[in-house]
Design an enzyme around this catalytic site. Structure first.
Site, PDB file in Angstrom:
ATOM      1  N   CYS A   4      72.260  72.000  18.229  1.00 48.54           N
ATOM      2  CA  CYS A   4      71.884  72.785  19.415  1.00 48.54           C
ATOM      3  C   CYS A   4      72.093  71.904  20.636  1.00 48.54           C
ATOM      4  O   CYS A   4      71.446  70.861  20.769  1.00 48.54           O
ATOM      5  CB  CYS A   4      70.431  73.244  19.318  1.00 48.54           C
ATOM      6  SG  CYS A   4      69.877  74.201  20.745  1.00 48.54           S
ATOM      7  N   CYS A  63      73.120  78.661  26.211  1.00 47.00           N
ATOM      8  CA  CYS A  63      73.495  78.071  24.925  1.00 47.00           C
ATOM      9  C   CYS A  63      74.342  76.841  25.212  1.00 47.00           C
ATOM     10  O   CYS A  63      75.441  76.968  25.762  1.00 47.00           O
ATOM     11  CB  CYS A  63      74.258  79.081  24.065  1.00 47.00           C
ATOM     12  SG  CYS A  63      74.810  78.432  22.462  1.00 47.00           S
TER      13      CYS A  63
END
Length: 233
Positions: A85, A228
């Site tokens: 991530c 993101c």
């Protein structure tokens, strides 16, 4: 009782749980409850702060980089395990530094173990930056159907340590018309699923050496976060 910290990277938010010695065994059900925005704390995912030596997945990180003391055990909001991530690892690094668990000296990097391999984080006056490594084509280019799109669109499968499918749209109006309350449908479905990015290139695409796109994302196991990190890369 488990102590936690809440953090976010450009609106992509996380529950941070310090577990240096790997004593916690969080189930997927527990993670999902904690991340529930109505009945839990609420987050896009959980970052468990654990030493690489204390978790099985961390052994590969230590073999790659012996100085990767810390491992980012990242779980999506639905409890599923994720490889990487981009925003999460910046938040993870900030937590390590603020908690006194690690330092990032000027001109140096902090190696952090992830399931996608070791990632190096640096800091500056503008925040934290992470070297995500080289991207590669996944070889799986699904057709993508989503609420708000008039027709199915071709997607490009890209791997940035975790799987993505990128769909180019014609205009920001078309991008705004998307309804991402339901996950887009992919055909074929990649084996590990994928984050889906819908993008509109800027005009011009590159300004002063920096690429510009407008993007919306449907993240695997999360839904529609505000940003993101790996998708932006």
């Amino acid at each position: 009782m488990v102590a936690f910290t809440k953090g976010h990277g450009t609106g992509n938010d996380f529950i941070i749980i310090a577990d240096p010695d790997g004593a916690l065994d969080l189930t997927s059900e527990q993670v999902a409850v904690l991340c529930d925005r109505h009945f839990g704390i609420g987050a896009d995912g959980i970052l468990r702060v654990v030493r690489s030596a204390a978790i099985d997945d961390g052994q590969a990180s230590l073999a790659e980089e012996p100085d990767a003391e810390w491992f980012m055990d990242y779980r999506n909001a639905d409890g599923s395990i994720a490889e990487m991530c981009g925003n999460g690892i910046r938040v993870f690094a900030h937590y390590l530094v603020r908690s006194g668990l690690a330092t990032i000296d000027p001109g140096s990097t902090l190696p952090i173990g992830t399931r996608a391999g070791v990632r190096d984080v640096t800091s500056s006056d503008t925040g934290y930056q992470v070297d995500l490594g080289l991207w590669k084509l996944s070889g799986i280019d699904p057709l993508v159907t989503a609420d708000g799109l008039s027709v199915t669109r071709p997607g490009l499968g890209i791997d940035v340590g975790n799987p993505h499918v990128v769909v180019a749209l014609a205009s920001e109006a078309e991008l705004a018309s998307l309804e991402l309350y339901r996950s887009p449908q992919l055909d074929p479905i990649p084996p590990a699923g994928a984050n889906v990015e819908f993008v509109v290139p800027g005009e011009p695409l590159v300004r002063d050496g920096i690429g510009h796109v407008t993007l919306r994302v449907s993240e695997r196991g999360v839904g529609g976060p505000l940003s993101c990190g790996t998708g932006g890369a």
